[in-house]
Design an enzyme around this catalytic site. Structure first.
Site, PDB file in Angstrom:
ATOM      1  N   ASP A 269     -64.818 -37.564 -79.080  1.00  0.00           N
ATOM      2  CA  ASP A 269     -65.248 -37.697 -77.675  1.00  0.00           C
ATOM      3  C   ASP A 269     -64.049 -38.194 -76.862  1.00  0.00           C
ATOM      4  O   ASP A 269     -63.672 -39.360 -76.947  1.00  0.00           O
ATOM      5  CB  ASP A 269     -66.421 -38.683 -77.622  1.00  0.00           C
ATOM      6  CG  ASP A 269     -66.793 -39.039 -76.181  1.00  0.00           C
ATOM      7  OD1 ASP A 269     -66.195 -38.475 -75.228  1.00  0.00           O
ATOM      8  OD2 ASP A 269     -67.688 -39.900 -76.005  1.00  0.00           O
TER       9      ASP A 269
ATOM     10  N   HIS B 296     -51.711 -28.972 -93.188  1.00  0.00           N
ATOM     11  CA  HIS B 296     -52.451 -29.784 -94.161  1.00  0.00           C
ATOM     12  C   HIS B 296     -51.528 -30.743 -94.913  1.00  0.00           C
ATOM     13  O   HIS B 296     -51.983 -31.733 -95.480  1.00  0.00           O
ATOM     14  CB  HIS B 296     -53.163 -28.856 -95.153  1.00  0.00           C
ATOM     15  CG  HIS B 296     -54.454 -29.369 -95.702  1.00  0.00           C
ATOM     16  ND1 HIS B 296     -54.599 -30.654 -96.178  1.00  0.00           N
ATOM     17  CD2 HIS B 296     -55.660 -28.782 -95.871  1.00  0.00           C
ATOM     18  CE1 HIS B 296     -55.840 -30.815 -96.621  1.00  0.00           C
ATOM     19  NE2 HIS B 296     -56.507 -29.693 -96.436  1.00  0.00           N
TER      20      HIS B 296
END
Ligand SMILES: COc1cc(/C=C/C(=O)SCCNC(=O)CCNC(=O)[C@H](O)C(C)(C)COP(=O)(O)OP(=O)(O)OC[C@H]2O[C@@H](n3cnc4c(N)ncnc43)[C@H](O)[C@@H]2OP(=O)(O)O)ccc1O
Length: 428
Positions: free
Chosen positions: A375, A156
């Site tokens: 995608d 993070h």
């Protein structure tokens, strides 16, 4: 069920800056934890490139790392004794794997099963701290049905949710053959340097250690921690907002986030049986990108989020109508101005303190993160989400449903408290 190959290093496909230290801001220092996520893809004809998923993703990773080259370095400690990245150019860790089952056997990610999903993500064996872990690892697992999963473990301190999604979606568009990135990363984090001298202009209760006078430690210690997710479809969300607005205390204005956060803060407080005098803290991340003056540049690579807080006693929360908790959340959102965020940056500079989770609920909102855009040439992921919740104090808001208009509230509680929480949710 999952057999991993040997981990390999994927370096940037072209020369990138090396031999220097890459600056991480104070907003990056606060949250140096590994976030594990999984993206699952159903069997589909090979992508336009004609390659198999493992080689398409590996090649595209090398190309996208040319833009995101700090991810190919290794974490280190700077002269200021802060986390920084050593730009070694070594590469991200990439592992291919095979699962002895079909994708359909993977549990629903709405309520993740960390033991099972953990097999889809690679962790460096024996690493004792984050300095011994690369900023990112990627595992691509083939399933017997022809589907595959991408498992990511990313620190993070490198980016927040929005930044992580911009990276993953840049990687995905590179895999689909894009020559240029839609949102190139803005690499320089020095725009968030602390002021000299630091100016602390807010009390910053996010760092306050609140004593557990309700002895919830005994409850957590004595019972199994159960994880459940609660789905709020648009109608139910409207009812939650209606509850917060019912007494007119908020002047007819309240967002879904404010109403839902107020609801779960109250419900968790009741479910844990906190004594009326128990002080409780709500923490949540606010995206500061457009709140900074001037706003952070488009594609800002690092953490542009700041934690804000609300405080109340359990008695105050539970004896007041829902509008009260929602109003406290609203005030906490509104508190996040440029000055608040600069003050938070300076607070770390002066104290090196990290936010405290004692007697705290930390809500983290992933509901608008663009997981569905990942995608890589095989369509949108059929499922995506976290492998686990990082701490028992954390509740995640996740988008749910085809149109992503519902919100799944994912949390963990001791068994008896979870039953009580369930009863409260069933009332809505
Ligand atoms: C490291 O690898 C990772 C990491 C991660 C994940 C990391 C993290 O969790 S970082 C934290 C991520 N969360 C955020 O950044 C929070 C972003 N959200 C906000 O800052 C919000 O403003 C808020 C503070 C949560 C408050 O929200 P709200 O009260 O709803 O106010 P607004 O958002 O301003 O919305 C008001 C109103 O506007 C409409 N609206 C605004 N934006 C949108 C949108 N994008 N789509 C649709 N509608 C929008 C909306 O109508 C709102 O009103 P409603 O009442 O109708 O909701 C993960 C993975 C890794 O690998």
């Amino acid at each position: 069920m999952v057999k991993r190959g040997e981990p390999e290093l994927v370096a940037p496909a072209e020369a990138t800056p090396t031999g220097e230290k890459y600056y991480l801001s104070n907003l990056d220092q606060n949250i140096a934890v590994i976030v594990q996520t999984v993206y699952c893809y159903k069997p589909a004809p090979a992508a336009a490139s004609g390659g198999d998923a493992v080689s398409v993703l590996r090649d595209a990773l090398a190309r996208v790392l040319v833009h995101y080259y700090p991810l190919a370095g290794r974490l280190t400690i700077s002269e200021e004794m802060k986390l920084a990245v050593d730009l070694t150019g070594q590469g991200a860790v990439f592992v291919e794997a095979d699962a002895g089952c079909d994708l359909a056997d993977v549990s629903d990610l709405a309520t993740p099963d960390p033991a099972a999903l953990g097999q889809l993500v690679y962790s460096v064996p024996g690493a004792k701290n984050i300095l011994e872990m690369p900023p990112m690892t990627a595992q691509v697992t083939r399933f017997k049905c022809g589907g595959f999963a991408l498992g990511l473990a990313m620190n993070h301190c490198m980016f927040d949710g929005l930044g992580a999604m911009e990276f993953v979606n840049s990687w995905a568009e590179t895999a689909r053959g894009a020559a240029e990135l839609t949102v190139p990363p803005f690499i320089d984090r020095s725009v968030l340097r602390a002021r000299d001298p630091p100016v602390i202009s807010f009390p910053h209760h996010e760092f306050e250690e609140i004593p557990d006078i309700s002895d919830t430690a005994a409850l957590y210690g004595g019972q199994e921690l159960l994880y459940r997710s609660f789905c709020f479809d648009p109608d139910r969300l409207e009812r939650v907002r209606g509850l917060a607005l019912a007494d007119g205390g908020l002047g007819g204005r309240c967002t879904t986030f404010e109403a839902l956060s107020g609801l779960v803060w109250r419900a968790r407080t009741r479910a844990l049986g906190l004594v009326p005098e128990q002080r409780t803290k709500l923490l949540f991340a606010v995206d500061g990108r457009r709140r900074f003056e001037p706003p952070l540049p488009r594609g800002y690579f690092g953490n542009g989020i700041v934690l804000t807080n609300a405080l109340a006693t359990a008695g105050d929360l539970l004896s007041s109508p829902p509008s009260h908790a929602a109003g406290l959340v609203q005030d906490a959102v509104r508190m996040v101005t440029d000055e608040y965020m600069r003050s938070a940056v300076d607070y770390f500079e002066a104290t090196r303190a990290r936010p405290s989770l004692a007697s705290t609920l930390l809500i983290t909102t992933w509901s608008r993160l663009a997981f569905q855009d990942a995608d890589f040439g095989w369509g949108a992921p059929a499922m995506s989400g976290p492998v686990t919740l990082p701490e028992k104090e954390v509740i995640l808001f996740l988008a749910h449903g085809k149109e992503r208009k519902s919100i799944n509230v994912l949390l963990g509680l001791p068994a008896s408290a979870m039953d009580a929480f369930q009863d409260l949710m069933d009332e809505i």
